[in-house]
Design an enzyme around this catalytic site. Structure first.
Site, short mmCIF file in Angstrom:
data_model
loop_
_atom_site.label_atom_id
_atom_site.label_comp_id
_atom_site.label_asym_id
_atom_site.label_seq_id
_atom_site.Cartn_x
_atom_site.Cartn_y
_atom_site.Cartn_z
N ASN A 1 59.83 13.78 38.41
CA ASN A 1 61.28 13.66 38.56
C ASN A 1 61.81 15.01 39.03
O ASN A 1 61.04 15.98 39.17
CB ASN A 1 61.94 13.18 37.27
CG ASN A 1 61.75 14.14 36.10
OD1 ASN A 1 61.74 15.36 36.25
ND2 ASN A 1 61.61 13.59 34.90
N GLU B 1 61.16 18.02 36.68
CA GLU B 1 59.74 18.38 36.62
C GLU B 1 59.29 19.08 37.89
O GLU B 1 58.47 20.00 37.85
CB GLU B 1 58.91 17.11 36.40
CG GLU B 1 59.08 16.49 35.02
CD GLU B 1 58.53 15.08 34.92
OE1 GLU B 1 58.38 14.60 33.78
OE2 GLU B 1 58.27 14.45 35.98
N ASP C 1 57.68 5.10 34.58
CA ASP C 1 56.40 4.40 34.44
C ASP C 1 56.40 3.10 35.24
O ASP C 1 55.38 2.72 35.83
CB ASP C 1 56.13 4.10 32.97
CG ASP C 1 56.16 5.36 32.12
OD1 ASP C 1 55.80 6.43 32.63
OD2 ASP C 1 56.56 5.26 30.94
#
Length: 315
Positions: free
Chosen positions: A185, A188, A248
């Site tokens: 993301n 990150e 996920d």
């Protein structure tokens, strides 16, 4: 078969409260308990959507017993490597009034070297039947730096695409090892690369060896970045709900399409964004709403302006 590896699994606990008040006392209905960790969530979504999957992870201690029992009851095909360390827990508290979710993740405890070797051996044994390898989630504190590169390497040696969703230095190590797809993301990506501009940060991962970066932008949708193209997908309005499994679900969509031989970044982006949005509409990570098909049709997909190439100083 989509083979998922979760290096740092967790027993996920989810509670819904009417309104979360800092420092307050709250009442809630009985919480939901689910075997989780990012790779397990990927496997759940892909399995529920009809894909052939196998989830490989570890399990240890009394929490690990509850983890294993829930996973068995779920029907998701799996292989558990026993470890001595207690399986960690992850707690999600959903504020129903605001639609926000507060998450507390235990860090987890590091398996010893023979236990890591057993996990790697399990993956190697299962790879001949795999069409995609997904390595997803954090690694426990103290895990060997070589763990992610070794997992990527065994996938590449088996000739299957490797999709990695992780963070911090592990993200850079996965890129250096030649992971096919990376799915950070925005936060990150900045943390790992130190580059504030998202496309530049993603392309720094491509320069290290990745082929595609799927970059989650939260309410602003998702980017697919390759060496030659940048594509943006988004909905008109953000969706309220529980976003904990959204990333996920995006990885699951990518894995399912890659297992089918699809490599077009825009098609992968459309499905990943739709499944990510559909995950927000469900109360638990590892599920997606059947509304994903209509969400995919509502997406706005367009080229994203890339930053200008850096020019050399003429001096």
């Amino acid at each position: 078969m989509i083979l998922t590896v979760t290096p740092n699994p967790a027993l996920d606990l989810t509670w819904h409260v009417d309104r979360l008040v800092e420092g307050g006392s709250h009442r809630a209905e009985a919480g939901a308990t689910r075997a989780g960790g990012k790779g397990l969530n990927v496997a759940r979504v892909a399995h529920a959507e009809g894909a052939n999957t196998l989830a490989v992870t570890t399990s240890g201690g009394r929490v690990g017993e509850e983890f294993a029992a829930e996973l068995l009851a779920s029907g998701v095909p799996h292989a558990l490597v026993p470890v001595a360390a207690e399986t960690r827990r992850s707690i999600a508290i959903v504020d129903d009034a605001l639609g926000d979710t507060t998450i507390i993740n235990e860090r987890g405890r590091n398996p010893d070297d023979p236990e890591w070797a057993a996990l790697l051996a399990e993956v190697v044994e299962r790879l001949p039947g795999a069409t995609v390898l997904v390595i997803s989630g954090s690694v426990p504190p103290g895990a060997p730096d070589s763990l992610l590169p070794m997992l990527v390497a065994v996938g590449k040696d088996a000739g299957v695409p490797v999709i990695v969703d992780t963070s911090g230095p592990a993200l850079l190590r996965a890129a250096d090892a030649g992971a096919t797809v990376l799915k950070p993301n925005a936060a990150e990506l900045v943390e790992a690369t130190g580059i504030a501009e998202p496309v530049e940060g993603a392309r720094s991962l491509l320069a290290r060896g990745a082929e595609l970066v799927l970059l989650s932008l939260g309410a602003d949708g998702m980017l697919a970045i390759t060496a030659s193209d940048v594509v943006h997908a988004r909905l008109d309005e953000p969706l309220a709900g529980n976003p904990t499994g959204a990333g996920d679900a995006a990885v699951a969509a990518c894995a399912v399409l890659y297992a089918e031989g699809e490599r077009d970044p825009e098609r992968v982006l459309r499905r990943a964004t739709a499944w990510s949005a559909a995950a927000v509409l469900t109360p638990l990570a590892g599920d997606i709403s059947p509304r994903w098909t209509s969400l995919e049709q509502q997406l706005h997909v367009s080229p994203h302006p890339a930053p200008a190439p850096l020019r050399k100083d003429p001096s």
